[in-house]
Design a protein around this motif. Sequence first.
Motif, PDB file in Angstrom:
ATOM      1  N   UNK A 196      44.207  39.425  22.670  1.00 38.38           N
ATOM      2  CA  UNK A 196      43.836  39.003  24.033  1.00 38.38           C
ATOM      3  C   UNK A 196      42.487  40.093  24.254  1.00 38.38           C
ATOM      4  N   UNK A 197      41.602  39.725  24.700  1.00 41.94           N
ATOM      5  CA  UNK A 197      40.667  40.747  24.999  1.00 41.94           C
ATOM      6  C   UNK A 197      40.117  40.407  26.422  1.00 41.94           C
ATOM      7  N   UNK A 198      39.906  41.624  27.151  1.00 42.48           N
ATOM      8  CA  UNK A 198      39.293  41.238  28.462  1.00 42.48           C
ATOM      9  C   UNK A 198      37.945  41.968  28.619  1.00 42.48           C
ATOM     10  N   UNK A 199      36.991  41.269  28.665  1.00 40.30           N
ATOM     11  CA  UNK A 199      35.363  41.972  28.806  1.00 40.30           C
ATOM     12  C   UNK A 199      35.025  42.309  30.136  1.00 40.30           C
ATOM     13  N   UNK A 200      34.477  43.308  30.454  1.00 39.70           N
ATOM     14  CA  UNK A 200      33.981  43.731  31.712  1.00 39.70           C
ATOM     15  C   UNK A 200      32.687  43.205  31.962  1.00 39.70           C
ATOM     16  N   UNK A 258      34.874  49.658  39.006  1.00 38.35           N
ATOM     17  CA  UNK A 258      34.919  49.312  40.385  1.00 38.35           C
ATOM     18  C   UNK A 258      35.500  47.900  40.653  1.00 38.35           C
ATOM     19  N   UNK A 259      36.825  48.128  40.893  1.00 42.92           N
ATOM     20  CA  UNK A 259      37.539  46.944  41.045  1.00 42.92           C
ATOM     21  C   UNK A 259      38.794  47.149  41.890  1.00 42.92           C
ATOM     22  N   UNK A 308      44.364  35.171  34.190  1.00 45.42           N
ATOM     23  CA  UNK A 308      43.348  34.413  34.327  1.00 45.42           C
ATOM     24  C   UNK A 308      42.700  34.323  35.394  1.00 45.42           C
ATOM     25  N   UNK A 309      43.520  34.291  36.349  1.00 48.31           N
ATOM     26  CA  UNK A 309      42.866  34.056  37.730  1.00 48.31           C
ATOM     27  C   UNK A 309      42.241  35.478  38.281  1.00 48.31           C
ATOM     28  N   UNK A 310      42.837  36.605  37.742  1.00 49.83           N
ATOM     29  CA  UNK A 310      42.211  37.654  38.000  1.00 49.83           C
ATOM     30  C   UNK A 310      40.764  37.837  37.347  1.00 49.83           C
ATOM     31  N   UNK A 311      40.995  37.585  36.206  1.00 49.22           N
ATOM     32  CA  UNK A 311      39.750  37.722  35.526  1.00 49.22           C
ATOM     33  C   UNK A 311      38.433  36.618  35.949  1.00 49.22           C
ATOM     34  N   UNK A 312      38.846  35.472  36.484  1.00 55.44           N
ATOM     35  CA  UNK A 312      37.834  34.535  37.027  1.00 55.44           C
ATOM     36  C   UNK A 312      37.440  35.021  38.285  1.00 55.44           C
ATOM     37  N   UNK A 313      38.213  35.706  39.012  1.00 51.96           N
ATOM     38  CA  UNK A 313      37.694  35.989  40.409  1.00 51.96           C
ATOM     39  C   UNK A 313      37.136  37.269  40.506  1.00 51.96           C
ATOM     40  N   UNK A 314      37.403  38.311  39.455  1.00 52.74           N
ATOM     41  CA  UNK A 314      36.631  39.547  39.316  1.00 52.74           C
ATOM     42  C   UNK A 314      35.724  39.810  38.487  1.00 52.74           C
ATOM     43  N   UNK A 315      35.202  38.701  37.718  1.00 52.64           N
ATOM     44  CA  UNK A 315      34.308  38.503  36.895  1.00 52.64           C
ATOM     45  C   UNK A 315      34.432  39.065  35.393  1.00 52.64           C
ATOM     46  N   UNK A 316      35.468  39.062  34.935  1.00 56.09           N
ATOM     47  CA  UNK A 316      36.047  39.550  33.873  1.00 56.09           C
ATOM     48  C   UNK A 316      36.154  38.089  32.788  1.00 56.09           C
ATOM     49  N   UNK A 317      36.087  38.466  31.569  1.00 58.49           N
ATOM     50  CA  UNK A 317      36.444  37.382  30.526  1.00 58.49           C
ATOM     51  C   UNK A 317      37.520  37.591  30.005  1.00 58.49           C
ATOM     52  N   UNK A 318      38.559  36.594  29.808  1.00 56.30           N
ATOM     53  CA  UNK A 318      39.594  36.673  29.242  1.00 56.30           C
ATOM     54  C   UNK A 318      39.424  35.808  28.181  1.00 56.30           C
ATOM     55  N   UNK A 319      39.752  36.250  26.700  1.00 58.51           N
ATOM     56  CA  UNK A 319      39.592  35.477  25.367  1.00 58.51           C
ATOM     57  C   UNK A 319      40.986  35.818  24.818  1.00 58.51           C
ATOM     58  N   UNK A 320      41.201  34.707  23.864  1.00 55.43           N
ATOM     59  CA  UNK A 320      42.448  34.665  23.168  1.00 55.43           C
ATOM     60  C   UNK A 320      41.819  34.298  21.575  1.00 55.43           C
ATOM     61  N   UNK A 321      42.415  35.102  20.840  1.00 59.28           N
ATOM     62  CA  UNK A 321      41.964  34.687  19.425  1.00 59.28           C
ATOM     63  C   UNK A 321      43.204  34.958  18.381  1.00 59.28           C
ATOM     64  N   UNK A 322      43.256  34.105  17.144  1.00 61.91           N
ATOM     65  CA  UNK A 322      44.291  34.409  16.544  1.00 61.91           C
ATOM     66  C   UNK A 322      43.893  35.167  15.261  1.00 61.91           C
ATOM     67  N   UNK A 323      43.820  36.359  15.016  1.00 57.86           N
ATOM     68  CA  UNK A 323      43.166  37.182  13.908  1.00 57.86           C
ATOM     69  C   UNK A 323      44.217  37.788  12.945  1.00 57.86           C
TER      70      UNK A 323
END
Lengths: 225, 415
Positions: free
Chosen positions: B411-415, B318-319, B390-405
């Motif tokens: 890039x991962x977006x956690x709901x 729901x977003x 980043x702003x979308x994630x911050x404002x709508x409660x998602x987490x934006x993460x970056x890793x070098x694997x």
Amino acid sequence: MKILIVEDEAGLRDSIEAYFTGADSVCETAPDFAVALTKVGMYRYDCIILDLSLPHGNGLDIVKYLKKNQHNDGILIISAKNSLDDRLTGLDLGADDYLTKPFHLSELKSRVAAIVRRKTFNGNNMLQYNEIGIDLTAKTVTVHGYPIKFTRKEYSLLLYFIANKGKVVSKNAIAEHLWGDNIDVADNFDFIYSHIKNIRKKLVEAGGNDYIQAAYGMGYKFAGA
Amino acid sequence: MKLLNKYNRVNIAVTIATMLVTGIIYYYAISHILTNRIDKDLELEEQEIFNYVSLNHALPEVYESNHQQITFMPLGNQQVERRFVDTVYKEIDENDLEAGRALISIVKVKGQNYRILVTQSKVETEYLIKIIFQITIVVIFVLLVLLTVLNRFILKSIWQPFYSVLAQLRGFSVADKVTINSTPSGIDEFNELDQAVTAMAGRVKHDYQNLKAFTENASHELMTPVSVINSKLDTLLQTDTYTDKQSKLLNDIYGTMARLTRLNKSMLLLTKIENGVIGADEQVDIRAIIEESLYQQEELIHGKNINLVTTLEDKQLKTSKLLMEVLLNNLISNAIRHNYPGGEIAITLNATQITIANTGKNIFDITEVLKRFHKSTDSEGIGLGLTICKQICDNYGFTLQYNLIDERHVFSVGF
């Protein structure tokens, strides 16, 4: 096709008028709210291109007026406000489409054409252009009655060209039409060529004319018959 | 160190020092007064002896009572100086020696000099002093305990308004909708602090809002001339035939206008997300958005010969559909743009998160990349894409993460 352009910015109004006026279209213009209201009160149009922020009034009130008097004119809202609220209010009130400024004239023409087609829809939702037949419901293309397989993008591009027949359509306009405006269009220029090559090939192989011409490296033109 | 602790430490040290000094002064004062009293008793006794001698012309009976002993010693012609001395006192039926006070004096009976020694025990005096000393110690201890308790409970509640202002300041962000609430207290200093902080926060927010409104208005106002130029260009294109040189120039203008438009739209979008104007109450099919975005960009993926691996589960959220499209389009087009020919993109969607992993040319610093208008040197973009994400994630409660694997940008977006 009779069109009313309600837009207070003279430069934009003139360009739209010049682009739309042609063999099959008549354009009228209204620079402000009062003129627009008078004109929609007196005449009927196939499509009204309506700017929302007008001197002395809000374009949405014109939409309300038309709906209240049960006038069935097509309405396309053009606005610099990309706010979702405006868009929804406009569409809720009965506007047919919404286009955010800035836009390409070719995009505007293709949207207007789509609205007019829907308004004059009479049983069979078919668009016939010489030997090319397009079923707008099933989204299929025939040449001389024989079906041709078009991809979604090719189909969309063909409709776009037919709506802008006789006009040079820039590569930027084509790219934005196909890929939307949140994807960097410059990345996609090379692919426009291959899509157009495919369309031409498919039409010609099915025995149709080769309508699409390259125009000075800037764009393409669907030659009018 | 907390102000409270610092204050208490000083307070306690001064209190203890004062108590000790007073204790010592008190000890000497009491001891002096009591010795005086004993001396008076001794003098009284001496006087009684003198009275007895002048009346009876004989030495009185030597007796002992009430911690008092009197002894006489014949001196012959010798003289002795009358004086008080500190001495020891021995109870007759006890062996203990006690501290005592004695008066040495002289009396003349029938032409014979006698030395008088009146001794009195100081046991009671010492006992009194001991009690006083103990009371002092107890008072010091009680004071310590009291101060600690005051520190813990009473003072802490006095400082409460300060801590609540501090907590609000810490959580303060200009971009947030949350304002600093006034926390009135009965303490003038804290009230002043509170008023200053509340006023400052209000002013900062107001200025920030003005700035944002200005950005939004400026972007809006720019749209009109941009649309006029755009439409004039479209019209110009229809007018005549062009030489190669002219069409190259026109192409460049078109390209620049497209960039200007996108830059402007991105800025408007960013302001709108920050303002939270875009409602987030639609049921959005994330998988469909990813598939549509991949379809939109399939030419680029094929053009770069990128090997695309997708594992997509169904996910409803729901977003805002518009913002989800912007977010995923940006991430996916970044994964394509910053890839090399023949590279790889792996997209995974499950119930909790979406990850987009791609092979890429450059190693980068994520905090730099998230800054506005940051872009890599060979990028065609405008440098706002990830900021918007980043702003979308911050404002709508998602987490934006970056890793070098494994040399892949993930890039991962956690709901």
